[in-house]
Design a protein around this motif. Structure first.
Motif, mmCIF file in Angstrom:
data_model
loop_
_atom_site.group_PDB
_atom_site.id
_atom_site.type_symbol
_atom_site.label_atom_id
_atom_site.label_comp_id
_atom_site.label_asym_id
_atom_site.label_seq_id
_atom_site.Cartn_x
_atom_site.Cartn_y
_atom_site.Cartn_z
ATOM 1 N N ASP A 83 -0.717 4.802 14.442
ATOM 2 C CA ASP A 83 0.650 5.561 14.555
ATOM 3 C C ASP A 83 0.941 5.694 15.763
ATOM 4 O OD1 ASP A 83 2.968 5.898 12.644
ATOM 5 O OD2 ASP A 83 2.693 7.890 13.585
ATOM 6 N N SER A 119 6.659 1.183 20.638
ATOM 7 C CA SER A 119 8.203 1.155 20.359
ATOM 8 C C SER A 119 8.980 1.623 21.413
ATOM 9 C CB SER A 119 8.389 1.877 18.977
ATOM 10 O OG SER A 119 7.433 1.345 17.920
ATOM 11 N N GLN A 153 9.399 -0.328 24.283
ATOM 12 C CA GLN A 153 10.047 -1.416 24.141
ATOM 13 C C GLN A 153 11.764 -1.194 24.291
ATOM 14 O OE1 GLN A 153 9.640 -2.975 20.215
ATOM 15 N NE2 GLN A 153 11.048 -4.526 20.503
ATOM 16 N N ARG A 154 11.861 0.147 23.988
ATOM 17 C CA ARG A 154 13.236 0.570 23.798
ATOM 18 C C ARG A 154 13.738 1.069 25.208
ATOM 19 N NH1 ARG A 154 14.850 5.494 19.909
ATOM 20 N NH2 ARG A 154 16.906 5.072 20.292
ATOM 21 N N ARG A 155 12.828 1.910 25.734
ATOM 22 C CA ARG A 155 13.139 2.433 27.076
ATOM 23 C C ARG A 155 13.238 1.076 28.178
ATOM 24 N NH1 ARG A 155 16.014 5.759 25.700
ATOM 25 N NH2 ARG A 155 15.345 7.786 24.923
ATOM 26 N N GLU A 170 3.638 -4.688 19.472
ATOM 27 C CA GLU A 170 3.550 -3.574 18.408
ATOM 28 C C GLU A 170 4.026 -4.209 17.075
ATOM 29 O OE1 GLU A 170 7.128 -1.806 15.872
ATOM 30 O OE2 GLU A 170 7.274 -3.383 17.191
ATOM 31 N N ASP A 174 9.998 14.770 13.718
ATOM 32 C CA ASP A 174 8.860 13.657 14.287
ATOM 33 C C ASP A 174 7.846 14.664 15.165
ATOM 34 O OD1 ASP A 174 7.686 11.486 15.931
ATOM 35 O OD2 ASP A 174 9.559 10.486 15.461
ATOM 36 N N TRP A 211 9.377 11.015 21.283
ATOM 37 C CA TRP A 211 10.266 10.144 20.236
ATOM 38 C C TRP A 211 11.236 11.202 20.090
ATOM 39 C CZ3 TRP A 211 12.269 5.964 18.730
ATOM 40 C CH2 TRP A 211 11.617 4.977 18.725
ATOM 41 N N ALA A 251 13.774 11.593 22.523
ATOM 42 C CA ALA A 251 14.600 10.355 22.867
ATOM 43 C C ALA A 251 15.432 10.362 21.609
ATOM 44 C CB ALA A 251 13.607 9.108 22.898
ATOM 45 N N ARG A 302 18.263 12.786 22.195
ATOM 46 C CA ARG A 302 19.143 12.684 23.193
ATOM 47 C C ARG A 302 20.079 11.334 22.753
ATOM 48 N NH1 ARG A 302 15.279 12.658 26.957
ATOM 49 N NH2 ARG A 302 15.077 10.456 26.635
ATOM 50 N N ASP A 303 19.470 10.436 22.219
ATOM 51 C CA ASP A 303 20.608 9.246 22.077
ATOM 52 C C ASP A 303 21.599 9.609 20.860
ATOM 53 O OD1 ASP A 303 18.918 7.704 23.423
ATOM 54 O OD2 ASP A 303 17.936 6.596 21.984
ATOM 55 N N ASP A 319 10.298 10.800 10.346
ATOM 56 C CA ASP A 319 9.274 10.194 10.674
ATOM 57 C C ASP A 319 8.230 10.394 9.296
ATOM 58 O OD1 ASP A 319 7.160 8.633 11.468
ATOM 59 O OD2 ASP A 319 6.382 10.009 12.957
ATOM 60 N N ALA A 322 6.904 4.208 12.279
ATOM 61 C CA ALA A 322 6.401 3.457 13.306
ATOM 62 C C ALA A 322 5.545 2.428 12.931
ATOM 63 C CB ALA A 322 5.368 4.099 14.683
ATOM 64 N N TYR A 376 15.947 2.991 6.106
ATOM 65 C CA TYR A 376 14.796 2.572 6.375
ATOM 66 C C TYR A 376 14.594 1.907 7.799
ATOM 67 C CZ TYR A 376 9.894 0.438 7.261
ATOM 68 O OH TYR A 376 8.947 -0.055 7.830
ATOM 69 N N VAL A 400 12.206 0.413 11.505
ATOM 70 C CA VAL A 400 11.042 0.602 12.100
ATOM 71 C C VAL A 400 11.547 1.090 13.642
ATOM 72 C CG1 VAL A 400 9.565 -0.764 11.016
ATOM 73 C CG2 VAL A 400 11.158 -1.658 12.545
ATOM 74 N N LYS A 401 10.708 1.936 14.113
ATOM 75 C CA LYS A 401 10.793 2.607 15.600
ATOM 76 C C LYS A 401 11.275 1.377 16.364
ATOM 77 C CE LYS A 401 9.147 7.166 15.083
ATOM 78 N NZ LYS A 401 8.253 8.126 15.501
ATOM 79 N N SER A 402 10.810 0.383 16.277
ATOM 80 C CA SER A 402 11.011 -0.717 17.357
ATOM 81 C C SER A 402 12.643 -0.885 17.541
ATOM 82 C CB SER A 402 10.368 -1.762 17.191
ATOM 83 O OG SER A 402 10.017 -2.383 16.035
ATOM 84 N N SER A 415 16.567 -1.057 18.152
ATOM 85 C CA SER A 415 16.968 -0.607 19.372
ATOM 86 C C SER A 415 17.848 0.553 19.075
ATOM 87 C CB SER A 415 18.158 -1.787 19.807
ATOM 88 O OG SER A 415 18.975 -1.902 19.098
ATOM 89 N N ARG A 416 18.337 1.040 20.190
ATOM 90 C CA ARG A 416 19.207 2.547 20.060
ATOM 91 C C ARG A 416 20.431 2.099 19.262
ATOM 92 N NH1 ARG A 416 22.718 5.079 23.912
ATOM 93 N NH2 ARG A 416 22.739 3.197 25.046
ATOM 94 N N LEU A 473 19.528 2.240 15.732
ATOM 95 C CA LEU A 473 19.242 3.443 15.035
ATOM 96 C C LEU A 473 20.844 4.142 14.932
ATOM 97 C CD1 LEU A 473 17.657 5.838 14.243
ATOM 98 C CD2 LEU A 473 17.722 6.547 17.051
#
Lengths: 322, 222
Positions: free
Chosen positions: A142, A149, A152-154, A173, B15, B20, B23, B26-27, B60, B89, B107, B109-111, B113-114, B117
């Motif tokens: 985890d 992740s 990847q985002r940043r 990932e 989380d 995270w 981040a 902030r977003d 999370d 994640a 739902y 996954v954390k990958s 994109s901004r 989300l």
């Protein structure tokens, strides 16, 4: 003898008192009482003083030192028993025979019981250790997935070389997430004959050059090994086709459904689709083509492969009986 | 694209990973959401939820203390109007399904994109459901599992249309693509997807109640 019986019951009661001294004493007393028989009962006695009482010491030796203990005690008692008699009858031979066979067999059984108990303890400890490792691995995975992740985002937002780094992190990932799912299918239930199709498809998705997302019912789907490998091979051929015809940017999705009497694997891509007539043309030219090989694999399994294509992409539905 | 929301949506971020949490916070703040609380574990989340009264909880699943699944259930029990968006994640399948059964309506996954989300938070706040193909596959599997169970179970099965739509989501199609292919309105597709989650949650409640009755847990107040 009555006194020693009491002492022996108490002494054997606790494991720490079961010393060679105690066992030796036990056997010595049994043999001693045997040897006393001619003195007490005269030379031409019929039954010995201890009679079957000697069995106590014999069994103790067999339990403690297994086959070897049983054999040694049986021999010692037999020699003493035969040695004190002036004439030996058939019944005496019979008793000796029983002693000689009983001691080692009881010893052997105690030995294998103990071995089995040890093996069971080991297996239980191994299972507990595996569970604990899995729990720790979950925490580790985890954390790693979180960081990948985030990178990847940043990375994608920062652009340039960072974007490349982010992309690599993204690939890792996805494959780590897929590996974790495959691991979930590794159960004691899966045997040599049956394999988990869900885990196999996850593995296929990870290995593919195309970006693939695999959806499964969330539990292992067990099928005979050959069926799993044929279905995975057919799905793999579909994915290879995606890479070849839909370009490197195309994405693909694999869906596994477990129906009442069959399993369905759907492979979809968002490419431009197969132009009308191309498959027929290939067949006309005598080339079997990928499509036919996929259909052939499914037909051999007693199932069916259906192809649907349009401007929205290409979709293969592979259905095989369960 | 105008990223500001008319009425600022109140969001809580749960989380245990500080990087995270920051981040995401902030977003969300940059996009005009009001982050009313953050929490690092289940205990903090449950303690801060009543005062903060968020509309959306971005949660999370792998957190210390009460798990993400428990937090989902308890938060929605306190405030059924709240929405829970799972942001996980590892996406461990049992946990994801558990959270959705407990009432989570989104739902991711954390990958993701901004933009994905932010869009997901916006849609979940508006009462929509946010599915990934993986989750759709799990839900399909769950309904099939229920269908194979005892026949007298008073459970809601999916209609043919709902199954069809869910299958398309599982094959990676967007609501828009599904609407086009089935010649339905976007709203109708969304309703079908929402219904599948509603039925899943209902079935879960029915099963829990049955379990409680079978085990005599309903005699508490006698």
């Amino acid at each position: 003898m009555t006194g020693w019986s009491g002492v022996a019951i108490w002494a054997y009661g606790a494991p720490r008192r079961r010393t060679p001294v105690l066992l030796g004493l036990d056997l010595a007393l049994a043999i001693g009482s045997l040897l006393l028989t001619p003195v007490v009962k005269g030379a031409d006695f019929n039954a010995t003083v201890p009679g079957f009482w000697v069995m106590g010491a014999l069994l103790a030796w067999a339990v403690h030192w297994h086959v070897r203990g049983g054999l040694v005690a049986a021999m010692a008692i037999s020699v003493a028993d035969l040695g004190i008699r002036d004439h030996i009858e058939q019944a005496n031979y019979g008793n000796v025979f029983l002693l000689m066979i009983g001691g080692p067999i009881v010893g052997y059984m105690c030995g294998s019981l103990q071995r089995m108990a040890t093996e069971r303890d080991l297996a239980e400890r191994a299972a507990a250790a595996a569970e604990e490792r899995a729990r720790l691995a979950r925490a580790v995975h985890d954390g790693v997935l979180q960081v990948l992740s985030l990178m990847q985002r940043r990375g994608a937002e920062a652009g340039g070389a960072w974007a490349e780094l982010g992309q690599v992190a993204g690939e890792q990932e996805r494959s780590l997430r897929s590996l974790i799912r495959q691991q979930a299918g590794v159960t004691a239930e899966a045997s040599d004959r049956e394999q988990d199709l869900a885990g196999a498809l996850e593995a296929l998705g990870t290995a593919s050059a195309t970006r693939v997302e695999v959806s499964t019912p969330g539990h292992p789907v067990l099928l005979p090994g050959p069926v799993v490998s044929e279905l995975v091979a057919a799905a793999g051929a579909c994915l290879d086709n995606v890479g070849r015809h839909a370009g490197p940017d195309a994405r693909a999705w694999v869906l596994l459904e477990e129906l009442e009497s069959s399993v369905v694997v759907t492979v979809r891509d968002d490419g431009p689709g197969i132009p009308a007539g191309r498959l027929e043309a290939a067949q006309h030219e005598g080339r079997l083509g990928v499509a036919e090989s996929i259909r052939g694999r499914l037909a051999a399994l007693g199932g069916e492969a259906r192809l649907d294509t349009g401007s929205w992409g290409t979709e293969w539905e592979l259905e095989a009986p369960r | 694209m105008d990223e500001r929301v008319d009425e600022r949506v109140r969001v809580m971020v749960v989380d245990d990973h500080p990087m995270w949490r920051d981040a995401v916070e902030r977003d969300l703040a940059a996009a005009g959401f009001e982050v009313v609380a953050v929490a690092a574990d289940g205990h903090q989340a449950l303690a801060r939820f009543p005062a903060a009264r968020p509309q959306v909880v971005v949660l999370d699943l792998q957190i210390p203390g009460p798990s993400g699944v428990e937090v989902t259930a308890q938060v929605l029990q306190q405030d059924p109007a709240a929405r829970v968006l799972i942001l996980s994640a590892s996406g461990e399948q049992a946990d994801v399904l558990g959270a959705v059964k407990a009432g989570a309506t989104g739902y991711l996954v954390k990958s993701a994109s901004r933009e994905e989300l932010l869009d997901a938070v916006r849609r979940v706040a508006a009462g929509d459901t946010v599915f990934t193909p993986g989750l759709a596959g799990l839900v399909l599997g769950e309904f099939r599992r229920i269908a194979e169970g005892p026949a007298d179970d008073p459970v809601d099965q999916l209609t043919e249309r709902e199954t069809e739509v869910l299958k398309m989501v599982a094959k990676g199609m967007s609501y828009k693509q599904i609407a086009e292919r089935l010649v339905l309105s976007h709203r109708t597709v969304q309703n079908h997807v929402q219904n599948t989650l509603r039925k899943l949650q209902m079935n879960n409640r029915v099963q829990l109640t049955r379990w409680a009755i079978e085990h005599g847990l309903d005699d508490d107040d006698e």
